[in-house]
Design a protein around this motif. Structure first.
Motif, PDB file in Angstrom:
ATOM      1  N   ASP A  83       0.832  -1.211   0.000  1.00  0.00           N
ATOM      2  CA  ASP A  83       0.000   0.000   0.000  1.00  0.00           C
ATOM      3  C   ASP A  83       0.863   1.256   0.000  1.00  0.00           C
ATOM      4  O   ASP A  83       0.540   2.255  -0.665  1.00  0.00           O
ATOM      5  N   HIS A  84       1.959   1.214   0.742  1.00  0.00           N
ATOM      6  CA  HIS A  84       2.867   2.367   0.762  1.00  0.00           C
ATOM      7  C   HIS A  84       3.505   2.574  -0.616  1.00  0.00           C
ATOM      8  O   HIS A  84       3.596   3.706  -1.111  1.00  0.00           O
ATOM      9  N   ILE A  85       3.912   1.478  -1.245  1.00  0.00           N
ATOM     10  CA  ILE A  85       4.532   1.571  -2.569  1.00  0.00           C
ATOM     11  C   ILE A  85       3.517   2.036  -3.615  1.00  0.00           C
ATOM     12  O   ILE A  85       3.831   2.862  -4.484  1.00  0.00           O
ATOM     13  N   LEU A  86       2.301   1.516  -3.530  1.00  0.00           N
ATOM     14  CA  LEU A  86       1.259   1.943  -4.469  1.00  0.00           C
ATOM     15  C   LEU A  86       1.023   3.443  -4.366  1.00  0.00           C
ATOM     16  O   LEU A  86       0.815   4.131  -5.378  1.00  0.00           O
ATOM     17  N   ALA A  87       1.089   3.966  -3.139  1.00  0.00           N
ATOM     18  CA  ALA A  87       0.927   5.412  -2.953  1.00  0.00           C
ATOM     19  C   ALA A  87       2.088   6.171  -3.589  1.00  0.00           C
ATOM     20  O   ALA A  87       1.899   7.214  -4.228  1.00  0.00           O
ATOM     21  N   LEU A  88       3.310   5.654  -3.443  1.00  0.00           N
ATOM     22  CA  LEU A  88       4.478   6.293  -4.053  1.00  0.00           C
ATOM     23  C   LEU A  88       4.374   6.314  -5.573  1.00  0.00           C
ATOM     24  O   LEU A  88       4.785   7.274  -6.235  1.00  0.00           O
ATOM     25  N   LEU A  89       3.814   5.239  -6.126  1.00  0.00           N
ATOM     26  CA  LEU A  89       3.709   5.107  -7.581  1.00  0.00           C
ATOM     27  C   LEU A  89       2.454   5.760  -8.150  1.00  0.00           C
ATOM     28  O   LEU A  89       2.317   5.871  -9.374  1.00  0.00           O
ATOM     29  N   GLY A  90       1.522   6.120  -7.271  1.00  0.00           N
ATOM     30  CA  GLY A  90       0.240   6.632  -7.755  1.00  0.00           C
ATOM     31  C   GLY A  90      -0.563   5.564  -8.457  1.00  0.00           C
ATOM     32  O   GLY A  90      -1.299   5.824  -9.418  1.00  0.00           O
ATOM     33  N   HIS A  91      -0.453   4.337  -7.946  1.00  0.00           N
ATOM     34  CA  HIS A  91      -1.079   3.164  -8.572  1.00  0.00           C
ATOM     35  C   HIS A  91      -2.187   2.652  -7.643  1.00  0.00           C
ATOM     36  O   HIS A  91      -1.938   2.375  -6.466  1.00  0.00           O
ATOM     37  N   PRO A  92      -3.409   2.493  -8.111  1.00  0.00           N
ATOM     38  CA  PRO A  92      -4.504   2.047  -7.233  1.00  0.00           C
ATOM     39  C   PRO A  92      -4.399   0.551  -6.909  1.00  0.00           C
ATOM     40  O   PRO A  92      -3.863  -0.230  -7.703  1.00  0.00           O
ATOM     41  N   ARG A  93      -4.893   0.175  -5.735  1.00  0.00           N
ATOM     42  CA  ARG A  93      -4.997  -1.254  -5.395  1.00  0.00           C
ATOM     43  C   ARG A  93      -6.194  -1.843  -6.121  1.00  0.00           C
ATOM     44  O   ARG A  93      -7.294  -1.293  -6.082  1.00  0.00           O
ATOM     45  N   SER A  94      -5.985  -2.988  -6.765  1.00  0.00           N
ATOM     46  CA  SER A  94      -7.054  -3.615  -7.539  1.00  0.00           C
ATOM     47  C   SER A  94      -7.631  -4.861  -6.888  1.00  0.00           C
ATOM     48  O   SER A  94      -8.730  -5.293  -7.231  1.00  0.00           O
ATOM     49  N   THR A  95      -6.873  -5.462  -5.947  1.00  0.00           N
ATOM     50  CA  THR A  95      -7.370  -6.689  -5.330  1.00  0.00           C
ATOM     51  C   THR A  95      -6.783  -6.851  -3.940  1.00  0.00           C
ATOM     52  O   THR A  95      -5.716  -6.324  -3.634  1.00  0.00           O
ATOM     53  N   SER A  96      -7.496  -7.574  -3.093  1.00  0.00           N
ATOM     54  CA  SER A  96      -7.022  -7.883  -1.749  1.00  0.00           C
ATOM     55  C   SER A  96      -6.577  -9.339  -1.686  1.00  0.00           C
ATOM     56  O   SER A  96      -7.192 -10.214  -2.291  1.00  0.00           O
ATOM     57  N   THR A  97      -5.509  -9.589  -0.945  1.00  0.00           N
ATOM     58  CA  THR A  97      -5.025 -10.964  -0.795  1.00  0.00           C
ATOM     59  C   THR A  97      -5.520 -11.594   0.505  1.00  0.00           C
ATOM     60  O   THR A  97      -5.156 -12.722   0.815  1.00  0.00           O
ATOM     61  N   LYS A  98      -6.345 -10.880   1.257  1.00  0.00           N
ATOM     62  CA  LYS A  98      -6.751 -11.361   2.572  1.00  0.00           C
ATOM     63  C   LYS A  98      -7.424 -12.732   2.506  1.00  0.00           C
ATOM     64  O   LYS A  98      -7.214 -13.569   3.378  1.00  0.00           O
TER      65      LYS A  98
END
Length: 569
Positions: A399-414
């Protein structure tokens, strides 16, 4: 499936992960599933280092309650429950028994540790344990899949544990979990990422050489081939080697203060029978924690917790072995326990944060992410963590890296199954599943059971592969076949014989590795990968040497001028 790939020069990646231990492998899977172009590399194979040397527990960490780490326990119990669902082929419930020698012992030390005032817990009495287990059950309520704890008094304890020390006045039982093949689950995390995202890559036996002008120079330690890649974010998941890797990247750090943990595999049929599938988890007179539980037909015993400066020198010493055997014999004086019963041992360095704490066991197992910047590129160093919480850590860092890249999360691995855990049959479905697998693939039911136990639902693909050409059991290890190992060699990022013996299969860890086994496996792997006779012989000797130096295997390795006659069944 992808095999080992060579990254073209000057390839640009969103993220480069250095270190393919479980933290790196879990993060790779997490990012790949979000469509982030990621490269993972390791100086050895996937899940070597500390990731192949744990106590093999997936646990909430009941001892962390003593230091007030409730958040870590809550996260750990949740991740344990999720792994029981998402990786049921390798993660299974483990009834855990706590021997109790007093009723009121440990009250004062427990308060001191809780308040961070120091002190070792040399006695955990019934009152302290009952309070801790009540809290443990409460914190583990989310996604619960196992029963709550129970307390058994003297009479029941004596009947259940006739060889246990007479001063044990009661026992408590709760449920955690064990992982049979953590090395394989780490590989499956990487493979999940590769199968999901064709733009992602994995390089084993590859090291960073330098980082200049935004370019990361990599060298293949097997071939000496050098290549250059670029990254928008670099993640250092090198475990005990984090500071060494950062120095190569041009950033001197002192983030790691690791401790060594060693374990033994004990051939002791009488103790195995008394354990009845349970783990004993017990304190020692010097305030440490030891454990023993059934593992591949033997007893896994651990562990030590010693400071070490050089992670490359981490081996289980005779002194550590003597200590663990002595503690086990103190708990079970009714059994003869001796060094001759040790058939395998291993050691690894926990990547814990640097600290001046006097007691290594008191160092937090929680994770820390250090963020630095090297030549304008964010560099994240992943310190700490443990097997149980790797998915949660990976999600947090992703999540931190996605924020740095400006890339949205598309799926959860939970709730996303891993590798061979996908579509794994429940306990109620297990018998019918095995029957269908055996009939549809034309294999005996015991063979179907072996494949399902080793590889989860990947068993079907392996069984089909084995039927496509002439197959035969190994002469030295009939429960494995030549085509089974050929499938692994061809499809599972294998570059060394040791990858197969120590990590893709439990051959070594189950105490079944002999010089003859090593030679026959080397023959199969070598033929599949196109090795020369000289390469096959050299790889077999290297794998056996590793066993002798790192795992205390005994026996001379035969040397012949005619390797084909020796190695070919």
């Amino acid at each position: 499936m992808k095999s080992v790939s060579v990254v073209s020069d000057n390839t640009e990646f969103d993220v480069v992960i250095i270190g393919a231990g479980i933290n790196g492998a879990g993060l790779f899977r997490e990012l790949a599933l979000q469509g982030v172009k990621t490269l993972i590399l390791d100086r050895s194979d996937i899940c070597t280092g500390a990731s192949c040397a744990p106590s093999r527990l997936i646990h909430g960490g009941i001892k962390y309650l003593e230091t007030g780490e409730f958040k870590l326990v809550a996260q750990s119990t949740l991740e344990r429950n999720l792994l029981l669902r998402n990786a049921p082929h390798v993660v299974r419930p483990l009834p855990t028994v706590l021997p109790i020698r007093t009723w009121f012992g440990g009250i004062v030390p427990s308060f001191r540790r809780f308040l961070n005032l120091g002190g070792k817990m040399t006695d955990r009495g019934a009152l302290v344990l009952e309070a801790g287990l009540q809290i443990y059950d409460f914190l583990g309520r989310r996604a619960r899949v196992m029963p709550r704890h129970s307390l058994f008094l003297g009479g029941r304890t004596r009947r259940e544990w006739p060889h246990m020390a007479k001063d044990v006045v009661a026992t408590a039982q709760y449920y955690d979990a064990a992982i049979t093949q953590p090395e394989r689950l780490g590989y499956e995390c990487v493979q999940d990422g590769l199968e999901t995202a064709p733009s992602c890559e994995a390089l084993t036996y590859t090291v960073p050489v330098s980082f200049q002008d935004g370019q990361l120079v990599l060298r293949d330690v097997q071939t000496d081939e050098v290549q250059t890649v670029k990254a928008r974010v670099i993640v250092n998941a090198g475990g005990a080697w984090i500071d060494q890797i950062n120095a190569i990247l041009g950033l001197p750090t002192k983030y790691i203060g690791g401790t060594k943990g060693s374990h033994l595999l004990l051939k002791h049929d009488d103790l195995l029978r008394e354990l009845k599938g349970r783990m004993v988890y017990f304190g020692t007179p010097d305030g440490r924690i030891c454990l023993a539980y059934p593992f591949f037909g033997h007893v896994l015993v651990g562990s030590t917790d010693l400071r070490i400066d050089d992670p490359d020198k981490a081996v289980c010493t005779d002194e550590e072995q003597d200590y663990m055997l002595r503690m086990l014999a103190d708990l079970f004086p009714g059994f003869h326990i001796a060094k001759e019963q040790v058939i395998y041992r291993y050691s690894g360095v926990r990547p814990l944060p640097a600290t001046n704490a006097a007691d290594p066991g008191a160092i937090s197992r929680d994770h820390i992410t250090h963020e630095d910047n090297v030549a304008g590129v964010p560099l994240l160093s992943l310190v700490g963590g443990k097997w149980t919480t790797f998915r949660g850590l990976s999600e947090e860092v992703a999540d931190h890296i996605l924020a740095l890249l400006g890339h949205p999360r598309s799926t959860s691995t939970k709730e996303l199954a891993i590798g061979g855990g996908r579509s794994f049959p429940s306990v109620e479905q297990h018998t019918a599943y095995l029957d269908r697998l055996a009939i549809s693939c034309g294999i005996p039911r015991p063979r179907a059971a072996d494949l399902l136990d080793r590889y989860g639902t990947l068993a079907r693909k392996i069984a089909v592969f084995c039927q496509e050409d002439a197959d035969a059991p190994l002469r030295t290890l009939p429960s494995y076949t030549r085509r089974e190992l050929a499938f692994i060699s061809r499809n599972e990022l294998v570059r060394r014989v040791s990858d197969v013996l120590y990590r893709r299969t439990p051959i070594a860890l189950s105490g079944r590795m002999t010089p003859d086994v090593v030679q026959e496996v080397a023959r199969v792997v070598g033929e599949e990968l196109g090795w020369s006779e000289r390469d096959i012989a050299r790889e077999a000797q290297a794998a056996w040497k590793e066993g002798c130096e790192r795992h205390n295997l005994q026996g001379d390795f035969p040397v012949s001028s005619e390797p084909q006659k020796i190695l070919k069944a």
